[in-house]
Scaffold this active site. Structure first.
Site: not given
Ligand code: NAG
Ligand code: NAG
Length: 492
Positions: A79, A76, A470, A228
Protein backbone atom coordinates in the site's frame (compact mmCIF):
# COMPACT_ATOMS: atom_id res chain seq x y z
CA UNK A 1 46.00 -25.70 -7.61
CA UNK A 2 43.59 -26.10 -10.51
CA UNK A 3 43.12 -29.76 -9.66
CA UNK A 4 42.46 -28.90 -6.07
CA UNK A 5 39.73 -26.48 -7.11
CA UNK A 6 38.17 -29.05 -9.44
CA UNK A 7 38.23 -31.63 -6.67
CA UNK A 8 36.63 -29.12 -4.36
CA UNK A 9 33.88 -28.39 -6.88
CA UNK A 10 33.19 -32.10 -7.36
CA UNK A 11 32.93 -32.62 -3.61
CA UNK A 12 30.61 -29.68 -3.20
CA UNK A 13 28.42 -30.98 -6.02
CA UNK A 14 28.31 -34.49 -4.54
CA UNK A 15 27.47 -33.17 -1.10
CA UNK A 16 24.78 -31.02 -2.68
CA UNK A 17 23.26 -33.93 -4.57
CA UNK A 18 23.38 -36.37 -1.69
CA UNK A 19 21.42 -34.17 0.67
CA UNK A 20 18.18 -34.03 -1.30
CA UNK A 21 17.09 -30.51 -2.15
CA UNK A 22 20.13 -28.78 -0.70
CA UNK A 23 20.79 -26.11 -3.27
CA UNK A 24 23.87 -23.94 -3.21
CA UNK A 25 22.40 -20.51 -2.82
CA UNK A 26 23.90 -17.28 -4.08
CA UNK A 27 23.61 -15.28 -0.87
CA UNK A 28 25.48 -12.34 -2.36
CA UNK A 29 22.80 -12.05 -5.04
CA UNK A 30 20.07 -12.38 -2.39
CA UNK A 31 21.74 -9.70 -0.26
CA UNK A 32 21.92 -7.24 -3.16
CA UNK A 33 18.29 -7.89 -4.03
CA UNK A 34 16.89 -7.68 -0.51
CA UNK A 35 18.42 -4.19 -0.22
CA UNK A 36 17.24 -3.16 -3.70
CA UNK A 37 13.66 -3.87 -2.62
CA UNK A 38 13.78 -0.80 -0.38
CA UNK A 39 14.23 1.43 -3.43
CA UNK A 40 10.86 0.19 -4.66
CA UNK A 41 9.27 1.31 -1.37
CA UNK A 42 10.72 4.80 -1.45
CA UNK A 43 8.37 7.73 -1.01
CA UNK A 44 9.23 11.30 -1.95
CA UNK A 45 11.70 12.73 -4.44
CA UNK A 46 13.81 9.94 -5.89
CA UNK A 47 17.55 10.52 -6.35
CA UNK A 48 19.33 10.31 -9.69
CA UNK A 49 20.95 7.08 -8.53
CA UNK A 50 17.57 5.32 -8.15
CA UNK A 51 18.03 1.83 -9.61
CA UNK A 52 14.42 0.61 -9.71
CA UNK A 53 13.61 3.18 -12.37
CA UNK A 54 10.00 2.14 -12.93
CA UNK A 55 9.26 3.99 -9.68
CA UNK A 56 8.99 7.80 -9.85
CA UNK A 57 8.59 10.71 -7.41
CA UNK A 58 5.50 10.53 -5.21
CA UNK A 59 3.80 12.12 -2.20
CA UNK A 60 5.78 15.34 -2.57
CA UNK A 61 3.26 17.27 -0.50
CA UNK A 62 3.33 15.07 2.61
CA UNK A 63 3.11 17.28 5.71
CA UNK A 64 2.39 20.45 3.75
CA UNK A 65 -1.03 21.03 5.32
CA UNK A 66 0.61 20.96 8.77
CA UNK A 67 3.40 23.28 7.66
CA UNK A 68 6.06 20.58 7.94
CA UNK A 69 8.08 18.62 5.44
CA UNK A 70 7.27 14.94 5.85
CA UNK A 71 8.37 13.81 2.40
CA UNK A 72 10.53 10.72 2.11
CA UNK A 73 10.53 7.50 4.10
CA UNK A 74 9.16 4.17 2.96
CA UNK A 75 5.77 2.88 1.97
CA UNK A 76 5.01 0.10 4.31
CA UNK A 77 4.08 -2.86 2.13
CA UNK A 78 1.81 -3.22 -0.89
CA UNK A 79 0.00 0.00 0.00
CA UNK A 80 1.04 3.65 0.03
CA UNK A 81 0.78 4.60 3.70
CA UNK A 82 3.81 5.61 5.71
CA UNK A 83 3.28 3.82 9.01
CA UNK A 84 6.14 5.12 11.14
CA UNK A 85 5.86 2.46 13.86
CA UNK A 86 6.71 -0.55 11.66
CA UNK A 87 8.95 1.67 9.48
CA UNK A 88 11.04 2.48 12.53
CA UNK A 89 11.27 -1.19 13.48
CA UNK A 90 12.42 -2.05 9.95
CA UNK A 91 15.06 0.65 10.26
CA UNK A 92 16.27 -0.66 13.60
CA UNK A 93 16.57 -4.13 12.07
CA UNK A 94 18.45 -2.95 9.00
CA UNK A 95 20.79 -0.98 11.24
CA UNK A 96 21.36 -3.95 13.56
CA UNK A 97 22.18 -6.09 10.52
CA UNK A 98 24.76 -3.55 9.36
CA UNK A 99 26.22 -3.19 12.87
CA UNK A 100 26.82 -6.94 13.16
CA UNK A 101 27.51 -7.95 9.56
CA UNK A 102 28.23 -4.76 7.61
CA UNK A 103 31.86 -5.79 7.22
CA UNK A 104 30.70 -8.85 5.27
CA UNK A 105 28.53 -6.87 2.85
CA UNK A 106 31.26 -5.93 0.42
CA UNK A 107 30.01 -3.57 -2.29
CA UNK A 108 26.48 -3.87 -0.94
CA UNK A 109 27.45 -2.01 2.22
CA UNK A 110 27.08 1.31 0.41
CA UNK A 111 23.56 0.38 -0.66
CA UNK A 112 22.69 -0.78 2.84
CA UNK A 113 23.82 2.58 4.23
CA UNK A 114 21.62 4.36 1.67
CA UNK A 115 18.66 2.21 2.69
CA UNK A 116 19.13 3.10 6.36
CA UNK A 117 19.67 6.78 5.61
CA UNK A 118 16.50 6.97 3.53
CA UNK A 119 14.67 6.20 6.77
CA UNK A 120 16.70 8.27 9.17
CA UNK A 121 16.50 11.40 6.98
CA UNK A 122 12.73 11.01 7.16
CA UNK A 123 12.67 10.34 10.90
CA UNK A 124 14.73 13.46 11.50
CA UNK A 125 11.92 15.38 9.77
CA UNK A 126 9.22 13.50 11.68
CA UNK A 127 10.83 14.46 15.01
CA UNK A 128 12.05 17.98 14.17
CA UNK A 129 9.38 19.78 16.22
CA UNK A 130 10.01 19.43 19.98
CA UNK A 131 7.06 17.86 21.77
CA UNK A 132 5.65 16.34 18.58
CA UNK A 133 6.38 13.03 16.87
CA UNK A 134 4.72 12.47 13.53
CA UNK A 135 3.47 8.91 13.66
CA UNK A 136 2.02 8.28 10.23
CA UNK A 137 1.18 9.84 6.88
CA UNK A 138 -1.77 8.70 4.78
CA UNK A 139 -5.34 7.82 5.69
CA UNK A 140 -5.13 4.03 5.77
CA UNK A 141 -8.82 3.39 5.09
CA UNK A 142 -8.92 5.60 2.02
CA UNK A 143 -5.59 4.23 0.82
CA UNK A 144 -6.59 0.59 1.19
CA UNK A 145 -9.85 1.32 -0.62
CA UNK A 146 -7.94 2.22 -3.80
CA UNK A 147 -5.62 0.28 -6.08
CA UNK A 148 -3.46 3.19 -7.14
CA UNK A 149 0.16 3.90 -7.94
CA UNK A 150 1.98 6.03 -5.36
CA UNK A 151 2.77 8.45 -8.21
CA UNK A 152 -0.98 8.97 -8.75
CA UNK A 153 -2.29 9.03 -5.21
CA UNK A 154 -5.24 11.33 -4.63
CA UNK A 155 -6.35 9.85 -1.31
CA UNK A 156 -5.98 12.04 1.81
CA UNK A 157 -2.39 12.18 3.01
CA UNK A 158 -3.59 12.68 6.55
CA UNK A 159 -0.82 13.49 9.01
CA UNK A 160 -1.08 11.79 12.42
CA UNK A 161 0.93 13.13 15.33
CA UNK A 162 1.51 12.15 18.94
CA UNK A 163 2.06 14.93 21.46
CA UNK A 164 2.33 15.51 25.20
CA UNK A 165 -1.44 15.43 25.56
CA UNK A 166 -1.96 12.63 23.08
CA UNK A 167 1.13 10.49 23.64
CA UNK A 168 2.48 7.53 21.73
CA UNK A 169 5.30 5.93 23.66
CA UNK A 170 5.65 2.89 21.40
CA UNK A 171 5.99 4.78 18.12
CA UNK A 172 8.26 7.41 19.70
CA UNK A 173 10.51 4.93 21.50
CA UNK A 174 10.82 2.77 18.38
CA UNK A 175 11.88 5.83 16.38
CA UNK A 176 14.41 6.57 19.14
CA UNK A 177 15.69 2.98 18.85
CA UNK A 178 15.98 3.33 15.07
CA UNK A 179 17.89 6.62 15.33
CA UNK A 180 20.23 5.25 18.03
CA UNK A 181 20.94 2.00 16.16
CA UNK A 182 21.53 3.96 12.95
CA UNK A 183 23.93 6.30 14.72
CA UNK A 184 26.10 3.25 15.44
CA UNK A 185 25.97 2.36 11.75
CA UNK A 186 27.17 5.76 10.58
CA UNK A 187 29.72 6.03 13.35
CA UNK A 188 31.25 2.72 12.23
CA UNK A 189 30.94 3.30 8.51
CA UNK A 190 32.06 6.75 7.63
CA UNK A 191 29.78 9.59 8.72
CA UNK A 192 30.50 10.56 12.32
CA UNK A 193 28.82 13.94 11.99
CA UNK A 194 25.53 12.40 10.91
CA UNK A 195 25.91 9.77 13.65
CA UNK A 196 26.02 12.56 16.24
CA UNK A 197 22.90 14.20 14.85
CA UNK A 198 21.09 10.87 15.07
CA UNK A 199 22.10 10.02 18.64
CA UNK A 200 21.21 13.48 19.88
CA UNK A 201 17.76 13.28 18.34
CA UNK A 202 17.33 9.72 19.60
CA UNK A 203 17.84 10.86 23.18
CA UNK A 204 15.36 13.73 22.82
CA UNK A 205 12.71 11.50 21.28
CA UNK A 206 13.26 8.86 23.93
CA UNK A 207 12.80 11.40 26.69
CA UNK A 208 9.50 12.46 25.11
CA UNK A 209 8.40 8.82 24.77
CA UNK A 210 9.16 8.07 28.42
CA UNK A 211 7.93 11.29 29.99
CA UNK A 212 4.52 11.30 28.29
CA UNK A 213 3.45 7.72 28.52
CA UNK A 214 0.58 6.31 26.56
CA UNK A 215 -0.26 4.29 23.47
CA UNK A 216 -0.77 5.74 20.02
CA UNK A 217 -3.68 3.31 19.76
CA UNK A 218 -5.69 5.88 21.66
CA UNK A 219 -3.96 9.04 20.46
CA UNK A 220 -4.29 8.57 16.71
CA UNK A 221 -7.50 6.59 16.75
CA UNK A 222 -8.35 5.19 13.35
CA UNK A 223 -4.79 5.66 12.15
CA UNK A 224 -3.07 2.91 14.08
CA UNK A 225 -5.80 0.33 14.59
CA UNK A 226 -6.57 -2.14 13.14
CA UNK A 227 -3.56 -1.69 10.84
CA UNK A 228 -0.59 -1.48 13.19
CA UNK A 229 -2.32 -1.60 16.50
CA UNK A 230 0.07 -1.83 19.41
CA UNK A 231 -1.12 -5.03 21.05
CA UNK A 232 1.90 -5.67 23.24
CA UNK A 233 1.94 -2.34 25.09
CA UNK A 234 4.63 0.33 24.97
CA UNK A 235 6.80 -0.95 27.83
CA UNK A 236 8.82 -3.17 25.49
CA UNK A 237 9.63 -0.25 23.17
CA UNK A 238 10.74 1.90 26.12
CA UNK A 239 13.19 -0.79 27.25
CA UNK A 240 14.31 -1.49 23.69
CA UNK A 241 14.83 2.22 23.01
CA UNK A 242 16.83 2.64 26.22
CA UNK A 243 18.95 -0.44 25.45
CA UNK A 244 19.80 0.93 22.00
CA UNK A 245 20.55 4.34 23.46
CA UNK A 246 22.91 2.76 25.96
CA UNK A 247 24.63 0.75 23.25
CA UNK A 248 25.04 3.85 21.12
CA UNK A 249 25.88 6.45 23.78
CA UNK A 250 27.32 4.38 26.66
CA UNK A 251 25.56 6.77 29.05
CA UNK A 252 24.85 5.08 32.37
CA UNK A 253 21.45 6.75 32.65
CA UNK A 254 20.17 4.42 29.92
CA UNK A 255 21.74 1.35 31.48
CA UNK A 256 20.14 2.23 34.80
CA UNK A 257 16.82 2.69 33.03
CA UNK A 258 17.05 -0.78 31.50
CA UNK A 259 18.04 -2.38 34.81
CA UNK A 260 15.28 -0.68 36.78
CA UNK A 261 12.55 -1.21 34.25
CA UNK A 262 13.28 -4.82 33.46
CA UNK A 263 11.95 -5.22 37.01
CA UNK A 264 9.09 -2.71 36.91
CA UNK A 265 7.92 -3.94 33.47
CA UNK A 266 8.39 -7.59 34.46
CA UNK A 267 4.78 -8.70 33.82
CA UNK A 268 4.74 -7.16 30.33
CA UNK A 269 8.17 -8.46 29.40
CA UNK A 270 7.56 -11.99 30.65
CA UNK A 271 4.21 -12.14 28.89
CA UNK A 272 5.91 -11.66 25.54
CA UNK A 273 9.20 -13.36 26.31
CA UNK A 274 9.34 -15.34 23.05
CA UNK A 275 7.91 -12.66 20.78
CA UNK A 276 9.76 -10.52 18.31
CA UNK A 277 8.44 -8.35 15.49
CA UNK A 278 7.24 -4.83 14.69
CA UNK A 279 4.90 -4.90 17.70
CA UNK A 280 6.70 -7.00 20.33
CA UNK A 281 10.36 -6.33 20.99
CA UNK A 282 10.67 -8.55 24.08
CA UNK A 283 13.01 -11.25 22.79
CA UNK A 284 15.02 -8.59 20.98
CA UNK A 285 15.68 -6.67 24.19
CA UNK A 286 16.99 -9.78 25.91
CA UNK A 287 19.30 -10.75 23.06
CA UNK A 288 20.54 -7.19 22.63
CA UNK A 289 21.25 -6.76 26.33
CA UNK A 290 22.75 -10.25 26.60
CA UNK A 291 25.89 -8.98 24.93
CA UNK A 292 26.33 -6.22 27.49
CA UNK A 293 25.66 -8.62 30.33
CA UNK A 294 28.06 -11.26 29.00
CA UNK A 295 30.71 -8.62 28.60
CA UNK A 296 30.34 -7.36 32.13
CA UNK A 297 30.17 -10.77 33.81
CA UNK A 298 26.98 -9.75 35.56
CA UNK A 299 25.30 -12.89 34.32
CA UNK A 300 23.83 -14.10 37.58
CA UNK A 301 22.27 -10.85 38.71
CA UNK A 302 20.12 -10.02 35.68
CA UNK A 303 17.34 -11.97 33.99
CA UNK A 304 18.29 -11.15 30.38
CA UNK A 305 20.19 -14.33 29.60
CA UNK A 306 17.61 -16.62 31.11
CA UNK A 307 14.89 -14.72 29.22
CA UNK A 308 16.85 -15.05 25.96
CA UNK A 309 17.35 -18.76 26.65
CA UNK A 310 13.62 -19.18 27.23
CA UNK A 311 13.06 -17.64 23.79
CA UNK A 312 15.51 -20.11 22.23
CA UNK A 313 14.01 -23.07 24.09
CA UNK A 314 10.49 -22.16 22.97
CA UNK A 315 11.68 -21.95 19.40
CA UNK A 316 14.24 -24.51 18.39
CA UNK A 317 12.93 -27.84 17.12
CA UNK A 318 15.79 -29.52 19.04
CA UNK A 319 14.44 -28.15 22.32
CA UNK A 320 12.22 -30.34 24.52
CA UNK A 321 10.22 -27.24 25.53
CA UNK A 322 9.60 -26.07 21.96
CA UNK A 323 6.15 -24.58 21.46
CA UNK A 324 6.58 -23.12 17.96
CA UNK A 325 5.12 -24.92 14.94
CA UNK A 326 7.03 -25.74 11.78
CA UNK A 327 5.69 -26.63 8.36
CA UNK A 328 6.47 -30.14 7.05
CA UNK A 329 9.15 -28.47 4.90
CA UNK A 330 10.76 -26.92 7.99
CA UNK A 331 9.58 -23.31 7.90
CA UNK A 332 8.69 -21.62 11.16
CA UNK A 333 4.94 -21.48 10.72
CA UNK A 334 2.54 -19.22 12.53
CA UNK A 335 -1.09 -19.02 11.55
CA UNK A 336 -2.32 -15.75 10.16
CA UNK A 337 -1.03 -12.90 8.13
CA UNK A 338 2.48 -12.55 6.74
CA UNK A 339 4.23 -15.55 8.24
CA UNK A 340 7.67 -14.85 6.81
CA UNK A 341 8.05 -11.76 8.99
CA UNK A 342 8.40 -14.14 11.93
CA UNK A 343 10.85 -16.40 10.12
CA UNK A 344 13.15 -13.52 9.19
CA UNK A 345 12.99 -11.51 12.44
CA UNK A 346 13.36 -14.52 14.71
CA UNK A 347 16.15 -16.05 12.60
CA UNK A 348 18.11 -12.82 12.79
CA UNK A 349 17.82 -12.79 16.58
CA UNK A 350 18.90 -16.41 16.86
CA UNK A 351 21.92 -15.74 14.66
CA UNK A 352 22.91 -12.68 16.65
CA UNK A 353 22.51 -14.55 19.92
CA UNK A 354 24.84 -17.26 18.62
CA UNK A 355 27.32 -14.53 17.72
CA UNK A 356 27.15 -12.92 21.17
CA UNK A 357 27.54 -16.26 22.93
CA UNK A 358 30.67 -17.07 20.96
CA UNK A 359 33.70 -16.95 23.21
CA UNK A 360 31.46 -16.83 26.30
CA UNK A 361 31.04 -19.68 28.74
CA UNK A 362 27.28 -19.40 28.80
CA UNK A 363 25.44 -22.62 28.01
CA UNK A 364 21.80 -22.72 26.89
CA UNK A 365 19.91 -25.45 28.71
CA UNK A 366 16.38 -26.38 27.71
CA UNK A 367 15.38 -28.69 30.56
CA UNK A 368 18.11 -31.32 30.44
CA UNK A 369 19.14 -30.66 26.86
CA UNK A 370 22.04 -28.45 25.90
CA UNK A 371 21.49 -26.26 22.84
CA UNK A 372 24.75 -25.50 21.10
CA UNK A 373 25.66 -22.41 19.12
CA UNK A 374 25.89 -24.64 16.08
CA UNK A 375 22.21 -25.59 16.47
CA UNK A 376 21.33 -21.89 16.45
CA UNK A 377 23.24 -21.33 13.22
CA UNK A 378 21.76 -24.44 11.59
CA UNK A 379 18.28 -23.22 12.52
CA UNK A 380 18.76 -19.86 10.83
CA UNK A 381 20.31 -21.42 7.73
CA UNK A 382 17.30 -23.68 7.36
CA UNK A 383 14.94 -20.70 7.46
CA UNK A 384 17.02 -18.59 5.07
CA UNK A 385 17.45 -21.45 2.60
CA UNK A 386 13.75 -22.25 2.74
CA UNK A 387 12.95 -18.66 1.77
CA UNK A 388 15.39 -18.85 -1.15
CA UNK A 389 13.93 -22.05 -2.56
CA UNK A 390 15.01 -25.06 -0.48
CA UNK A 391 11.41 -26.08 0.14
CA UNK A 392 8.88 -28.61 -1.17
CA UNK A 393 7.79 -26.33 -4.03
CA UNK A 394 11.38 -25.34 -4.90
CA UNK A 395 9.95 -21.84 -4.83
CA UNK A 396 11.95 -18.76 -3.95
CA UNK A 397 9.86 -16.32 -1.92
CA UNK A 398 12.14 -13.47 -2.93
CA UNK A 399 11.01 -11.76 -6.13
CA UNK A 400 13.71 -11.92 -8.81
CA UNK A 401 15.82 -14.51 -7.00
CA UNK A 402 16.09 -17.89 -8.72
CA UNK A 403 13.82 -18.92 -11.59
CA UNK A 404 10.62 -19.68 -9.69
CA UNK A 405 9.33 -16.83 -7.52
CA UNK A 406 6.04 -14.99 -6.86
CA UNK A 407 4.83 -13.16 -9.99
CA UNK A 408 1.53 -11.72 -8.73
CA UNK A 409 2.55 -9.98 -5.57
CA UNK A 410 0.03 -7.83 -3.71
CA UNK A 411 1.71 -4.52 -4.41
CA UNK A 412 0.10 -1.52 -6.05
CA UNK A 413 3.14 -0.01 -7.75
CA UNK A 414 4.44 -3.37 -8.97
CA UNK A 415 1.11 -4.60 -10.35
CA UNK A 416 0.05 -1.41 -12.16
CA UNK A 417 1.80 -0.27 -15.35
CA UNK A 418 4.71 2.05 -14.71
CA UNK A 419 4.35 5.79 -15.27
CA UNK A 420 6.75 5.49 -18.23
CA UNK A 421 4.48 2.91 -19.91
CA UNK A 422 1.23 4.54 -18.92
CA UNK A 423 1.67 8.25 -18.18
CA UNK A 424 -2.07 8.92 -17.77
CA UNK A 425 -3.44 9.10 -14.23
CA UNK A 426 -4.99 5.88 -12.96
CA UNK A 427 -7.78 6.78 -10.55
CA UNK A 428 -8.68 4.97 -7.33
CA UNK A 429 -11.03 2.33 -8.72
CA UNK A 430 -9.50 2.22 -12.21
CA UNK A 431 -6.74 0.06 -10.78
CA UNK A 432 -9.15 -2.72 -9.84
CA UNK A 433 -8.82 -4.68 -13.15
CA UNK A 434 -5.05 -4.80 -12.60
CA UNK A 435 -5.61 -5.96 -9.05
CA UNK A 436 -7.89 -8.78 -10.21
CA UNK A 437 -5.89 -9.72 -13.30
CA UNK A 438 -4.33 -13.18 -13.48
CA UNK A 439 -1.36 -11.75 -15.38
CA UNK A 440 2.07 -11.41 -13.81
CA UNK A 441 2.94 -7.99 -12.38
CA UNK A 442 4.48 -5.77 -15.06
CA UNK A 443 7.13 -4.23 -12.77
CA UNK A 444 9.50 -6.51 -10.91
CA UNK A 445 9.86 -5.40 -7.29
CA UNK A 446 13.24 -7.06 -7.12
CA UNK A 447 14.16 -8.50 -3.76
CA UNK A 448 10.70 -8.27 -2.20
CA UNK A 449 10.00 -11.20 0.11
CA UNK A 450 6.28 -11.90 0.36
CA UNK A 451 4.13 -13.03 3.28
CA UNK A 452 4.90 -16.60 2.29
CA UNK A 453 3.42 -20.07 2.01
CA UNK A 454 0.65 -21.71 3.99
CA UNK A 455 1.57 -23.81 7.01
CA UNK A 456 1.50 -26.88 4.73
CA UNK A 457 4.13 -25.38 2.38
CA UNK A 458 1.64 -24.61 -0.42
CA UNK A 459 1.51 -21.23 -2.16
CA UNK A 460 -1.03 -19.94 -4.67
CA UNK A 461 0.79 -16.83 -5.98
CA UNK A 462 -2.48 -14.96 -5.78
CA UNK A 463 -2.44 -11.14 -5.70
CA UNK A 464 -5.80 -10.99 -3.95
CA UNK A 465 -4.57 -13.03 -0.97
CA UNK A 466 -2.54 -10.29 0.68
CA UNK A 467 -1.75 -12.42 3.73
CA UNK A 468 0.51 -14.57 1.52
CA UNK A 469 1.46 -12.41 -1.46
CA UNK A 470 2.19 -9.02 0.08
CA UNK A 471 5.76 -7.90 0.77
CA UNK A 472 6.60 -5.61 3.71
CA UNK A 473 9.64 -3.68 4.86
CA UNK A 474 9.82 -5.64 8.11
CA UNK A 475 10.03 -8.98 6.27
CA UNK A 476 13.08 -7.81 4.35
CA UNK A 477 14.86 -5.73 6.98
CA UNK A 478 16.24 -8.64 9.05
CA UNK A 479 17.46 -10.29 5.84
CA UNK A 480 20.25 -7.76 5.37
CA UNK A 481 22.17 -9.22 8.28
CA UNK A 482 21.13 -12.80 7.57
CA UNK A 483 22.24 -12.66 3.94
CA UNK A 484 25.50 -10.89 4.73
CA UNK A 485 26.36 -13.56 7.27
CA UNK A 486 25.35 -16.38 4.89
CA UNK A 487 27.44 -14.84 2.12
CA UNK A 488 30.48 -14.63 4.39
CA UNK A 489 30.15 -18.32 5.28
CA UNK A 490 29.47 -19.67 1.81
CA UNK A 491 32.47 -18.41 -0.14
CA UNK A 492 35.03 -21.22 -0.39
C1 NAG B 1 -4.37 -1.24 21.37
O1 NAG B 1 -5.62 -1.61 20.85
C2 NAG B 1 -5.83 -3.02 20.76
C3 NAG B 1 -7.13 -3.25 20.03
O2 NAG B 1 -8.15 -2.50 20.56
C4 NAG B 1 -5.81 -3.61 22.16
O3 NAG B 1 -5.94 -5.01 22.08
C5 NAG B 1 -4.49 -3.25 22.84
O4 NAG B 1 -4.47 -3.70 24.16
C6 NAG B 1 -4.23 -1.76 22.80
N1 NAG B 1 -2.90 -1.51 23.28
C7 NAG B 1 -2.61 -0.60 24.19
C8 NAG B 1 -1.18 -0.47 24.57
O5 NAG B 1 -3.44 0.12 24.72
C1 NAG C 1 33.19 -5.62 25.86
O1 NAG C 1 34.45 -5.69 26.50
C2 NAG C 1 35.53 -5.32 25.71
C3 NAG C 1 36.81 -5.58 26.45
O2 NAG C 1 36.70 -5.23 27.80
C4 NAG C 1 35.35 -3.85 25.30
O3 NAG C 1 36.40 -3.46 24.46
C5 NAG C 1 34.03 -3.71 24.57
O4 NAG C 1 33.80 -2.35 24.26
C6 NAG C 1 32.88 -4.23 25.40
N1 NAG C 1 31.69 -4.22 24.62
C7 NAG C 1 30.53 -3.81 25.08
C8 NAG C 1 29.39 -3.93 24.15
O5 NAG C 1 30.36 -3.36 26.20
Amino acid sequence: MVRKIILYVVIVLLVGLSSGNAILHDYGDALAKCILFFEGQRSGKLPAAQRLTWRKDSALGDGLDKGVDLTGGYYDAGDNVKFNFPMAFSTTMMAWGVIEYGKSMGPELAHALEAVRWSTDYFLKATATPGVVYAQVGDPNADHNCWQRPEDMDTPRTVYAVTQNAPGSEVSAEIAAALAASSLVFKAFGDKVYAKVLIKRASEVFEFADKYRGSYNDSIAGGACPFYCDYSGYQDELLWGAAWLYKASKKSVYWNYVMQNIISFKPQIEAGISEFGWDAKHAGINVLVSKLVLNNTMETSTPFLSYADTFICSLLPDSPTNIVQFSPGGLLARQGVCNLQHATAVSFLVLVYARYLKKSKHVIRCNDKIITQRMLVVFTKKQVDYILGSNPLSMSYMVGYGSKFPRRIHHRASSLPSVAQHPDHIACKDGTPYFLSAAANPNELTGAVVGGPNVDDTFADDRVDSSKSEPATYINAPLLGLMAYSKSRSSP
